[in-house]
Design a protein around this motif. Structure first.
Motif, PDB file in Angstrom:
ATOM      1  N   ALA A 155      -5.978  -8.398   8.767  1.00 52.62           N
ATOM      2  CA  ALA A 155      -4.593  -7.568   8.184  1.00 52.62           C
ATOM      3  C   ALA A 155      -3.578  -6.553   8.812  1.00 52.62           C
ATOM      4  N   PHE A 156      -2.171  -7.404   8.802  1.00 52.61           N
ATOM      5  CA  PHE A 156      -2.429  -6.891   9.756  1.00 52.61           C
ATOM      6  C   PHE A 156      -0.833  -5.714   8.857  1.00 52.61           C
ATOM      7  N   PHE A 157      -0.720  -5.036   9.305  1.00 50.41           N
ATOM      8  CA  PHE A 157       0.062  -4.296   8.400  1.00 50.41           C
ATOM      9  C   PHE A 157       1.821  -3.669   9.066  1.00 50.41           C
ATOM     10  N   GLY A 158       3.093  -3.475   8.167  1.00 53.06           N
ATOM     11  CA  GLY A 158       4.483  -3.140   8.654  1.00 53.06           C
ATOM     12  C   GLY A 158       4.319  -1.686   9.643  1.00 53.06           C
ATOM     13  N   GLN A 159       4.932  -1.151   9.890  1.00 51.59           N
ATOM     14  CA  GLN A 159       5.026  -0.270  10.434  1.00 51.59           C
ATOM     15  C   GLN A 159       5.814   1.052   9.352  1.00 51.59           C
ATOM     16  N   TYR A 163       0.843  -1.266   0.225  1.00 54.79           N
ATOM     17  CA  TYR A 163       0.113  -0.274  -0.086  1.00 54.79           C
ATOM     18  C   TYR A 163       0.886   1.236  -0.113  1.00 54.79           C
ATOM     19  N   ARG A 174       8.808   5.429   4.846  1.00 52.10           N
ATOM     20  CA  ARG A 174       8.222   7.205   5.096  1.00 52.10           C
ATOM     21  C   ARG A 174       9.792   6.843   3.812  1.00 52.10           C
ATOM     22  N   GLN A 226       0.779   4.970   1.492  1.00 58.61           N
ATOM     23  CA  GLN A 226       0.386   6.367   1.889  1.00 58.61           C
ATOM     24  C   GLN A 226       0.971   7.718   1.868  1.00 58.61           C
ATOM     25  N   LEU A 239       3.945   0.236   2.380  1.00 59.13           N
ATOM     26  CA  LEU A 239       3.777  -0.494   3.641  1.00 59.13           C
ATOM     27  C   LEU A 239       3.407  -1.907   2.969  1.00 59.13           C
ATOM     28  N   LEU A 242      -5.080   5.054   2.438  1.00 58.48           N
ATOM     29  CA  LEU A 242      -3.777   3.677   2.047  1.00 58.48           C
ATOM     30  C   LEU A 242      -5.039   3.831   0.395  1.00 58.48           C
TER      31      LEU A 242
END
Lengths: 112, 111
Positions: free
Chosen positions: A101-105, A35, A108, A37, A92, A43
């Protein structure tokens, strides 16, 4: 749940260069997604990266610009190619584990 | 076009008050509706989720209300605390497990 590690956590890159973002998961997962952002925004799905098949891209995203690799069930990379300032965003990776659903940090990215 | 519409864009609530965020969708193929909480510099963290065969789900101070006929769902944060100050995103999942996100709501809880 899943522990997702992304590298690098942040980077500042020159326009015209490429950056490869890594996503490592602590368990084997079939479905992985990338994704974007944009600053202060929501997102947006870039592509689906399932192991054993070619990545599938959403409208507005192309393989030449965002090539993805998925060599095994715990790892994936997203490359942002020929960067411009408009590519400055948080990128991400996300995985589905146990029906959630889980996301990484996130990574940037700032393009100057 | 945005498949999930979220409102308000931001809200301010006093400590102990109730925060309410609303979302609406059009695609009836969506079958999973999660809410994510995001703090600055962090990735989104799954807060609570619901499937369309359930009208309400509560986990601690967080409650999702779901109205399938109206294609709307909402997040209620009860007894809001300063630590709840964050951006909240609603989302909807399609059959391919892709998530469509709302625009986000920035919640500020004043002590």
């Amino acid at each position: 749940s899943a522990v997702i590690s992304q590298k690098p956590s942040r980077d500042i890159c020159q326009r015209g260069t490429s950056l490869t973002i890594q996503c490592q998961v602590d368990s084997q997962v079939t479905m992985m997604f990338w994704y974007r952002q944009q600053p202060g925004q929501s997102l947006t799905l870039i592509a689906t990266a399932n192991q054993g098949s070619e990545a599938t891209y959403e409208s507005g995203f192309v393989i030449d610009k965002f090539p993805i690799s998925r060599p095994n069930l715990t790892f994936s990379t997203l490359t942002v190619s020929n960067m411009s300032p408009e590519d400055s965003s948080i990128y991400l990776c996300s995985v589905w584990v146990g029906g959630k659903a889980f996301f990484g940090q996130g990574t940037r990215l700032t393009v100057v | 076009q945005q498949q999930v519409k979220q409102s308000p864009q931001s809200l301010i609530v006093q400590k102990g008050g109730i925060s309410i965020i609303n979302c609406a969708y059009e695609n009836t193929a969506f079958d999973y509706f999660p809410w994510y909480q995001q703090f600055p510099g962090k990735g989104p963290a799954l807060l609570i989720a619901i499937r369309p065969d359930v009208s309400e789900k509560k986990e601690g101070r967080f409650t999702i209300s779901f109205n399938k006929s109206a294609k709307q769902f909402s997040l209620h944060i009860m007894d809001s605390q300063p630590g709840d100050s964050a951006t909240y995103f609603c989302a909807a999942q399609d059959v391919d497990y892709k998530l469509s996100f709302g625009a986000g709501t920035t919640v500020t809880v004043r002590a």
